[in-house]
Scaffold this motif. Structure first.
Motif, PDB file in Angstrom:
ATOM      1  N   MET A   1       0.918  -1.017   0.084  1.00 52.59           N
ATOM      2  CA  MET A   1      -0.107  -0.099   0.107  1.00 52.59           C
ATOM      3  C   MET A   1       0.738   1.221  -0.014  1.00 52.59           C
ATOM      4  SD  MET A   1      -3.232   1.113   2.731  1.00 52.59           S
ATOM      5  CE  MET A   1      -3.934  -0.490   2.465  1.00 52.59           C
ATOM      6  N   SER A   2       0.833   2.207  -0.755  1.00 55.73           N
ATOM      7  CA  SER A   2       1.397   3.460  -0.947  1.00 55.73           C
ATOM      8  C   SER A   2       1.294   4.123   0.404  1.00 55.73           C
ATOM      9  CB  SER A   2       0.728   4.208  -2.137  1.00 55.73           C
ATOM     10  OG  SER A   2      -0.554   4.944  -1.860  1.00 55.73           O
ATOM     11  N   LYS A   3       2.137   5.148   0.371  1.00 55.13           N
ATOM     12  CA  LYS A   3       2.178   6.045   1.546  1.00 55.13           C
ATOM     13  C   LYS A   3       0.767   6.802   1.930  1.00 55.13           C
ATOM     14  CE  LYS A   3       4.483   9.493   4.469  1.00 55.13           C
ATOM     15  NZ  LYS A   3       3.597   9.473   5.720  1.00 55.13           N
ATOM     16  N   LYS A   4       0.520   7.178   0.732  1.00 57.02           N
ATOM     17  CA  LYS A   4      -1.050   8.191   0.770  1.00 57.02           C
ATOM     18  C   LYS A   4      -1.940   7.256   1.178  1.00 57.02           C
ATOM     19  CE  LYS A   4      -4.329  10.517  -1.825  1.00 57.02           C
ATOM     20  NZ  LYS A   4      -4.519  11.220  -3.213  1.00 57.02           N
ATOM     21  N   ASN A   5      -2.056   5.933   0.743  1.00 60.50           N
ATOM     22  CA  ASN A   5      -3.243   5.098   1.038  1.00 60.50           C
ATOM     23  C   ASN A   5      -2.943   4.754   2.402  1.00 60.50           C
ATOM     24  OD1 ASN A   5      -3.819   5.064  -1.569  1.00 60.50           O
ATOM     25  ND2 ASN A   5      -3.862   3.070  -2.011  1.00 60.50           N
ATOM     26  N   THR A   6      -1.825   4.207   2.888  1.00 59.36           N
ATOM     27  CA  THR A   6      -1.675   4.066   4.279  1.00 59.36           C
ATOM     28  C   THR A   6      -1.985   5.076   5.274  1.00 59.36           C
ATOM     29  OG1 THR A   6       0.046   2.480   3.921  1.00 59.36           O
ATOM     30  CG2 THR A   6      -0.014   3.419   6.251  1.00 59.36           C
ATOM     31  N   ASP A   7      -1.979   6.276   4.703  1.00 58.15           N
ATOM     32  CA  ASP A   7      -2.311   7.577   5.741  1.00 58.15           C
ATOM     33  C   ASP A   7      -3.688   7.815   5.863  1.00 58.15           C
ATOM     34  OD1 ASP A   7       0.460   8.106   6.221  1.00 58.15           O
ATOM     35  OD2 ASP A   7       0.634   9.643   4.649  1.00 58.15           O
ATOM     36  N   ILE A   8      -4.492   7.403   4.673  1.00 57.61           N
ATOM     37  CA  ILE A   8      -5.766   7.529   4.632  1.00 57.61           C
ATOM     38  C   ILE A   8      -6.278   6.566   5.217  1.00 57.61           C
ATOM     39  CG2 ILE A   8      -7.626   7.523   3.120  1.00 57.61           C
ATOM     40  CD1 ILE A   8      -6.214  10.079   2.910  1.00 57.61           C
ATOM     41  N   SER A   9      -5.813   5.356   5.324  1.00 57.38           N
ATOM     42  CA  SER A   9      -6.258   4.050   6.017  1.00 57.38           C
ATOM     43  C   SER A   9      -6.210   4.368   7.461  1.00 57.38           C
ATOM     44  CB  SER A   9      -5.556   3.037   5.580  1.00 57.38           C
ATOM     45  OG  SER A   9      -5.770   1.875   6.358  1.00 57.38           O
TER      46      SER A   9
END
Length: 180
Positions: A1-9
């Motif tokens: 998972m990309s950093k952006k997706n991890t942050d949103i998660s």
């Protein structure tokens, strides 16, 4: 998972499990919120994402922390709520003989005295396998895995539930059912 997706998660976990009011949201009693409302309220607080990204995070998450409704219009956290807005009604299930709880070694003395309690969450979280419990315990420090005599507890009148993501839940675990 990309950093952006991890942050949103992580943001979604915070909002859907703990603080929906932080962005002006209210969850229903089962923890659901309309996805378009979530997107709008998040954007007003500077968190920009769309419906496609939410679906991607939900579908590609190995932890399956979120559930999207059958009609695709609502989302909720599968379990782990501390907000009092939510009271998901899980169906009681017969557990396997053993379940596992990962924690940090620094908590073991308290556990020996009090057992496992939900504290600020609604349930104690349990894993079906030791590997997952180790991962959970590692997030809090040096891990220790506790083996829970789940079936024995069930036979003595304790209830167990299982969230949609496979996490087992119980209200509390008295120490006599815990093996270190």
């Amino acid at each position: 998972m990309s950093k952006k997706n991890t942050d949103i998660s992580k943001f979604l976990s915070y909002i859907l499990r703990h603080q929906p009011e932080a962005i002006g949201l209210s969850l229903d009693k089962e923890g659901w919120v309309v996805i378009s409302d979530l997107i709008l309220c998040a954007a007003e607080e500077g968190y920009i994402f769309d419906n496609n990204l939410i679906h991607s995070i939900v579908n590609n998450s190995d932890k399956k922390r979120f559930t999207i409704s059958d009609d695709g219009l609502r989302i909720r956290a599968a379990q782990g709520h501390s907000t009092q807005q939510v009271d998901i009604r899980y169906e009681a299930k017969i557990p396997p003989e053993f379940l596992y709880h990962g924690t940090a070694t620094r908590f073991i003395i308290s556990i020996r005295v009090q057992g496992l309690n939900a504290k600020d969450r609604q349930y104690v979280h349990l894993s079906a396998d030791e590997e997952t419990a180790i991962q959970v315990g590692s997030r809090h420090g040096k891990p220790i895995v506790l083996r829970i005599k789940a079936l024995t507890m069930y036979e003595q009148g304790f209830y167990f539930y299982q969230a949609a993501n496979g996490v087992w839940l119980s209200n509390s675990i008295p120490y006599q059912f815990i093996q270190e």
